[in-house]
Design a protein around this motif. Structure first.
Motif, PDB file in Angstrom:
ATOM      1  N   GLU A 267       6.770  -2.913  22.344  1.00 19.85           N
ATOM      2  CA  GLU A 267       7.497  -3.798  23.275  1.00 19.85           C
ATOM      3  C   GLU A 267       6.967  -3.654  24.697  1.00 19.85           C
ATOM      4  OE1 GLU A 267      11.677  -4.242  23.134  1.00 19.85           O
ATOM      5  OE2 GLU A 267      11.773  -4.018  20.951  1.00 19.85           O
ATOM      6  N   TRP A 268       6.544  -2.424  25.002  1.00 23.61           N
ATOM      7  CA  TRP A 268       5.948  -2.180  26.333  1.00 23.61           C
ATOM      8  C   TRP A 268       4.481  -2.623  26.340  1.00 23.61           C
ATOM      9  CZ3 TRP A 268       2.759   2.288  28.180  1.00 23.61           C
ATOM     10  CH2 TRP A 268       2.635   2.330  29.572  1.00 23.61           C
ATOM     11  N   LEU A 269       3.790  -2.311  25.259  1.00 27.75           N
ATOM     12  CA  LEU A 269       2.352  -2.589  25.199  1.00 27.75           C
ATOM     13  C   LEU A 269       2.036  -4.086  25.187  1.00 27.75           C
ATOM     14  CD1 LEU A 269       1.156   0.047  22.526  1.00 27.75           C
ATOM     15  CD2 LEU A 269       1.165   0.281  25.025  1.00 27.75           C
ATOM     16  N   LYS A 270       2.837  -4.858  24.456  1.00 25.91           N
ATOM     17  CA  LYS A 270       2.478  -6.265  24.232  1.00 25.91           C
ATOM     18  C   LYS A 270       2.586  -7.113  25.501  1.00 25.91           C
ATOM     19  CE  LYS A 270       7.038  -7.691  22.614  1.00 25.91           C
ATOM     20  NZ  LYS A 270       7.933  -7.712  21.470  1.00 25.91           N
ATOM     21  N   LYS A 271       3.314  -6.615  26.488  1.00 24.90           N
ATOM     22  CA  LYS A 271       3.453  -7.371  27.745  1.00 24.90           C
ATOM     23  C   LYS A 271       2.288  -7.148  28.703  1.00 24.90           C
ATOM     24  CE  LYS A 271       8.482  -7.851  28.207  1.00 24.90           C
ATOM     25  NZ  LYS A 271       8.530  -9.205  28.768  1.00 24.90           N
ATOM     26  N   GLN A 272       1.363  -6.270  28.303  1.00 22.28           N
ATOM     27  CA  GLN A 272       0.282  -5.896  29.220  1.00 22.28           C
ATOM     28  C   GLN A 272      -1.089  -6.284  28.663  1.00 22.28           C
ATOM     29  OE1 GLN A 272       0.626  -1.762  30.602  1.00 22.28           O
ATOM     30  NE2 GLN A 272       2.622  -1.709  29.609  1.00 22.28           N
ATOM     31  N   GLY A 273      -1.832  -7.004  29.483  1.00 26.06           N
ATOM     32  CA  GLY A 273      -3.160  -7.446  29.083  1.00 26.06           C
ATOM     33  C   GLY A 273      -4.109  -6.305  28.781  1.00 26.06           C
ATOM     34  N   ARG A 274      -3.889  -5.143  29.386  1.00 24.03           N
ATOM     35  CA  ARG A 274      -4.816  -4.014  29.188  1.00 24.03           C
ATOM     36  C   ARG A 274      -4.745  -3.424  27.783  1.00 24.03           C
ATOM     37  NH1 ARG A 274      -2.196   1.240  32.354  1.00 24.03           N
ATOM     38  NH2 ARG A 274      -0.036   0.819  31.825  1.00 24.03           N
ATOM     39  N   PHE A 275      -3.696  -3.810  27.025  1.00 24.44           N
ATOM     40  CA  PHE A 275      -3.589  -3.325  25.637  1.00 24.44           C
ATOM     41  C   PHE A 275      -3.811  -4.449  24.629  1.00 24.44           C
ATOM     42  CE2 PHE A 275      -0.748  -0.242  27.915  1.00 24.44           C
ATOM     43  CZ  PHE A 275      -1.542   0.874  27.732  1.00 24.44           C
ATOM     44  N   ARG A 276      -4.267  -5.622  25.086  1.00 24.35           N
ATOM     45  CA  ARG A 276      -4.369  -6.790  24.204  1.00 24.35           C
ATOM     46  C   ARG A 276      -5.211  -6.504  22.951  1.00 24.35           C
ATOM     47  NH1 ARG A 276      -6.465 -10.843  27.644  1.00 24.35           N
ATOM     48  NH2 ARG A 276      -4.382 -11.027  28.518  1.00 24.35           N
ATOM     49  N   HIS A 277      -6.278  -5.748  23.154  1.00 25.52           N
ATOM     50  CA  HIS A 277      -7.197  -5.458  22.045  1.00 25.52           C
ATOM     51  C   HIS A 277      -6.561  -4.645  20.920  1.00 25.52           C
ATOM     52  CE1 HIS A 277      -7.292  -2.110  24.830  1.00 25.52           C
ATOM     53  NE2 HIS A 277      -7.761  -1.347  23.870  1.00 25.52           N
ATOM     54  N   LEU A 278      -5.417  -4.028  21.204  1.00 24.64           N
ATOM     55  CA  LEU A 278      -4.771  -3.217  20.162  1.00 24.64           C
ATOM     56  C   LEU A 278      -4.071  -4.086  19.123  1.00 24.64           C
ATOM     57  CD1 LEU A 278      -3.152  -0.262  22.190  1.00 24.64           C
ATOM     58  CD2 LEU A 278      -5.346  -0.316  21.005  1.00 24.64           C
ATOM     59  N   PHE A 279      -3.807  -5.345  19.504  1.00 22.21           N
ATOM     60  CA  PHE A 279      -3.022  -6.196  18.608  1.00 22.21           C
ATOM     61  C   PHE A 279      -3.896  -7.028  17.669  1.00 22.21           C
ATOM     62  CE2 PHE A 279      -0.219  -4.947  21.984  1.00 22.21           C
ATOM     63  CZ  PHE A 279       0.984  -4.691  21.331  1.00 22.21           C
ATOM     64  N   THR A 280      -4.852  -6.362  17.034  1.00 24.89           N
ATOM     65  CA  THR A 280      -5.650  -7.005  15.993  1.00 24.89           C
ATOM     66  C   THR A 280      -5.394  -6.219  14.715  1.00 24.89           C
ATOM     67  OG1 THR A 280      -7.526  -5.546  16.390  1.00 24.89           O
ATOM     68  CG2 THR A 280      -7.508  -7.620  17.619  1.00 24.89           C
ATOM     69  N   GLU A 281      -5.703  -6.837  13.595  1.00 27.74           N
ATOM     70  CA  GLU A 281      -5.473  -6.179  12.314  1.00 27.74           C
ATOM     71  C   GLU A 281      -6.254  -4.857  12.248  1.00 27.74           C
ATOM     72  OE1 GLU A 281      -3.064  -7.244  10.498  1.00 27.74           O
ATOM     73  OE2 GLU A 281      -3.397  -5.604   9.082  1.00 27.74           O
ATOM     74  N   ALA A 282      -7.494  -4.919  12.732  1.00 29.96           N
ATOM     75  CA  ALA A 282      -8.370  -3.736  12.656  1.00 29.96           C
ATOM     76  C   ALA A 282      -7.820  -2.575  13.465  1.00 29.96           C
ATOM     77  CB  ALA A 282      -9.766  -4.102  13.137  1.00 29.96           C
ATOM     78  N   ASN A 283      -7.155  -2.879  14.564  1.00 30.23           N
ATOM     79  CA  ASN A 283      -6.675  -1.809  15.456  1.00 30.23           C
ATOM     80  C   ASN A 283      -5.246  -1.364  15.185  1.00 30.23           C
ATOM     81  OD1 ASN A 283      -9.022  -1.305  16.819  1.00 30.23           O
ATOM     82  ND2 ASN A 283      -8.604  -2.780  18.464  1.00 30.23           N
ATOM     83  N   LYS A 284      -4.712  -1.856  14.085  1.00 29.38           N
ATOM     84  CA  LYS A 284      -3.341  -1.482  13.747  1.00 29.38           C
ATOM     85  C   LYS A 284      -3.152   0.042  13.691  1.00 29.38           C
ATOM     86  CE  LYS A 284       0.339  -3.469  11.021  1.00 29.38           C
ATOM     87  NZ  LYS A 284       0.727  -3.979   9.724  1.00 29.38           N
TER      88      LYS A 284
END
Lengths: 308, 394
Positions: A267-284
């Motif tokens: 919830e904290w991470l998804k609001k920040q562009g600096r963590f955008r790359h984490l929200f891919t299937e590979a980076n789960k």
């Protein structure tokens, strides 16, 4: 404790008209510290950084108090000198006012280049309050990673690339390091929980000896969030237990706020562009690893605070 | 009333600091300065000074805390050497830019690497453009006298610049010499009570901003004011020396000359090597050689006009540099002396001798060799080699 309305009526030592970015939370932290200080005369020392450059562009200043900037890494030593001069003049009967000494530094000037100077000042026991406004990177120079940067954050020197997914290391636990100096007061705070922050600043100012406060201060440029949401960013950091609120008073660890329901880190991470790359299937798996480490740190803290 | 006692250079510097009795001292130990800090901490521990002593964790913090204290409107001092001065470097510039009258003894020592603890002038020559007044001392007496005068110079309302006072590591700092010292009262009377000349941080009713951001619209004005302050220091240094002479009978100028007036061959030198050179001058004078000596005391501000006037009538001049500048054209003292000589009435050949690095001994034979070379240059009117290294295996 005064309510927000009463507090906001106080002019404080930090004025509007500074040139910090829209949405920056650092000036909010400074304003809250100023509110907490009330009418007590203060001398402020400022490390090189956003706050310093944006608030004192010669011939203007946003500071209504005596203020000194020396260099990036020596704020604590500089303020040691000021506080010692004060003790000297007081002993000689040349000054009778009660004056408080507050240092402000960003995470770069505190966790990294300024750590030696900070550690020295704390060890020597100067009667100063050091406030770190932690925005988790060298924001002033273009968002380079610092040792306060959260793991996996995308910064210009820890970019999320094809092989390396942002910053590799976990952030340095500075408040714990400061607590290990056995100083009278250490706290971690966030401006979203202003009552908590102000109470901590007042405690820090009241103790005889050094005090350290680590206050989260989001940066819209570096974190890449909607400028309106700065305070929400710190609230979510607290509610997800990424940034727990606690204090260490004479060695006693105490949680000052316990979320009723611990929110998932995403919830904290998804609001920040600096963590955008984490929200891919590979980076789960990275997201899971991140959550696991936050849980682990939170459990460690609960134990330290006698809550588990 | 002056007492004659035997002290090492470090003891003399520490004693002068005690008699100055500053409000705040922040210092870190470094060889060969360490004794100054040790002796001074004893004065503090025994209540012989009013000083609040900050035992900082590095020289960087020593200079930082001293800047903080000085900006708070008190008399603040520190002391250093070599790597310590190098570590302070960043803040040394800031002290000058804030025009804070900090006084600092520096015991000259070589810079790494290779690491070396002995005396040369690489450390303070590295800080020559920092905006500090720089005064070099030949012996223990001068180190003591210069430090006391430096307080008056730095704090003069027309100057307000930090000042460093040098002596050679080990050669002076650890050698016992006879010197005359003033009474505590006389020192206090001479330097006067400290009065901050600018609003200070602790005058909380009149808040000040120290060290703001100044960009291209104002930065140059700050720098120009610093340059003006430095230029204005020269008459103040001479005035303070005059008053000090009235008190002590010991006379100081921007430089000291020895048998220079009618000299044909002249050496320019800093610090303790002047003593060795003076002996050679005497020897040569007995042989009928017109040798002379100029010992520079004040390196910043640089007395270029005075040097041109004093050296302009010589037939050949050698500069002895106890530091190199790696410019490919000699040491720091040489390039400045040679530049100053451009304005001389007659322009004699000026050559450089780099010597004594890392404490390498300089003896009478070395100096004799320099005068022999000068005689040859005077005879032919030209030097075979402009930049020379003295006493080095090549």
């Amino acid at each position: 404790m005064a309510n927000l309305k009463q507090l906001s009526e106080h002019e404080g030592f930090f004025t509007p008209g500074h040139r910090m970015c829209a949405g920056c939370v650092a000036p909010v932290v400074v304003r809250q510290v100023a509110m907490a200080a009330g009418d007590t005369p203060v001398v402020v020392a400022n490390a090189t950084g956003c706050l310093e450059v944006a608030s004192t562009i010669f011939p203007y200043t946003a500071w209504r108090c005596s203020w000194i900037h020396n260099a990036f890494e020596n704020t604590s030593a500089t303020l040691s000198g000021v506080e010692t001069a004060y003790r000297s003049l007081k002993k000689q009967g040349k000054i009778d006012k009660e004056v408080k000494f507050i240092a402000f530094g960003g995470d770069g000037g505190t966790y990294d280049i300024g750590l030696q100077s900070l550690s020295g000042a704390m060890e020597r026991g100067h009667n100063i309050v050091y406030v770190c406004y932690d925005n988790g990177a060298y924001m002033n120079t273009g968002i380079q990673r610092s040792s306060a940067t959260p793991q996996f954050a995308d910064t210009t020197t820890s970019p999320a690339g094809k092989v390396i997914p942002g910053k590799v290391q976990w952030r340095k636990d500075l408040a714990a390091i400061m607590a290990a100096h056995n100083i009278p007061y250490v706290a971690q705070a966030a401006p979203s929980h202003f009552n908590d922050l102000i109470a901590k600043v007042q405690k820090a100012l009241a103790v005889d000896g050094p005090a350290f406060i680590n206050a989260m201060a989001p940066c819209p440029r570096g974190w890449r969030y909607d400028t309106r949401e700065g305070i929400e960013m710190t609230r979510l950091a607290v509610e997800t237990c990424y940034w727990p609120l606690y204090e260490v008073e004479n060695g006693e660890w105490r949680l000052t706020y316990k979320p009723r329901e611990k929110k998932p880190l995403v919830e904290w991470l998804k609001k920040q562009g600096r963590f955008r790359h984490l929200f891919t299937e590979a980076n789960k798996p990275l997201l899971e690893e991140f959550q696991r480490r936050v849980d682990q740190e939170w459990e460690k803290l609960l134990k330290r605070c006698g809550e588990a | 009333m002056q007492e004659r006692i035997a002290l090492t250079g470090n003891e003399a510097m520490a004693l002068a600091m005690k008699q100055i009795n500053p409000d705040v001292v922040a210092a870190y130990p470094i060889t060969p300065q360490t004794e100054i800090v040790q002796i001074f901490s004893n004065y503090v521990a025994n209540g012989q000074v009013k000083t609040e002593f900050i035992t900082v964790e590095s020289e960087h913090s020593a200079m930082s805390a001293t800047v903080g204290a000085a900006a708070s409107g008190v008399r603040a001092m520190t002391a250093t050497s070599s790597q310590g001065l190098a570590l302070m470097w960043e803040v040394v510039y800031i002290a000058a830019s804030n025009q804070l009258p900090i006084v600092m003894p520096v015991v000259n020592r070589a810079l790494s690497g290779p690491i070396n603890i002995h005396g040369d002038h690489s450390d303070t020559m590295g800080a020559r453009d920092s905006g500090w007044i720089q005064i070099y001392s030949e012996n223990t007496q001068e180190a003591y006298d210069n430090l006391i005068q430096a307080v008056r110079i730095a704090e003069h309302p027309g100057v307000l610049l930090p000042a460093m006072v040098m002596m050679d590591g080990f050669i002076i700092s650890h050698a016992m010499e006879n010197l005359k010292i003033l009474s505590d009262q006389d020192v206090q009377k001479f330097i006067g009570e400290f009065k901050p000349h600018r609003p200070s941080l602790l005058d909380v009713d009149h808040p000040v901003t120290v060290g703001p951001l100044a960009l291209y619209d104002y930065y140059m004005e700050f720098k120009r004011q610093q340059a003006a302050a430095m230029a204005g220091a020269k008459p103040v240094i001479l005035q303070v020396a005059k008053e000090y002479a009235e008190l002590t009978g010991r006379r100081y100028g921007l430089f000291d000359t020895y048998k220079l007036d009618d000299a044909e061959l002249a050496i320019v030198v800093l610090s303790s090597t002047a003593g060795t050179a003076r002996l050679v001058v005497d020897e040569l004078r007995e042989q009928g050689v017109k040798a002379g000596l100029l010992k520079l005391r004040v390196f910043r501000p640089f007395p270029h006009e005075e040097l041109a006037a004093a050296l302009g009538d010589r037939k050949a001049v050698a500069v002895l540099d106890r530091a190199d500048s790696y410019s490919g054209f000699g040491g720091p003292l040489f390039t400045e002396v040679r530049a100053a000589m451009y304005d001389a009435k007659q322009r004699p050949p000026v050559v450089d001798y780099i010597y004594g690095l890392g404490g390498r001994d300089v003896n009478l034979d070395h100096i004799r060799k320099v005068y022999q070379d000068l005689a040859e240059i005077a005879r032919t009117g030209a030097a075979v080699q402009t930049v020379n290294y003295l006493g080095v295996r090549e």
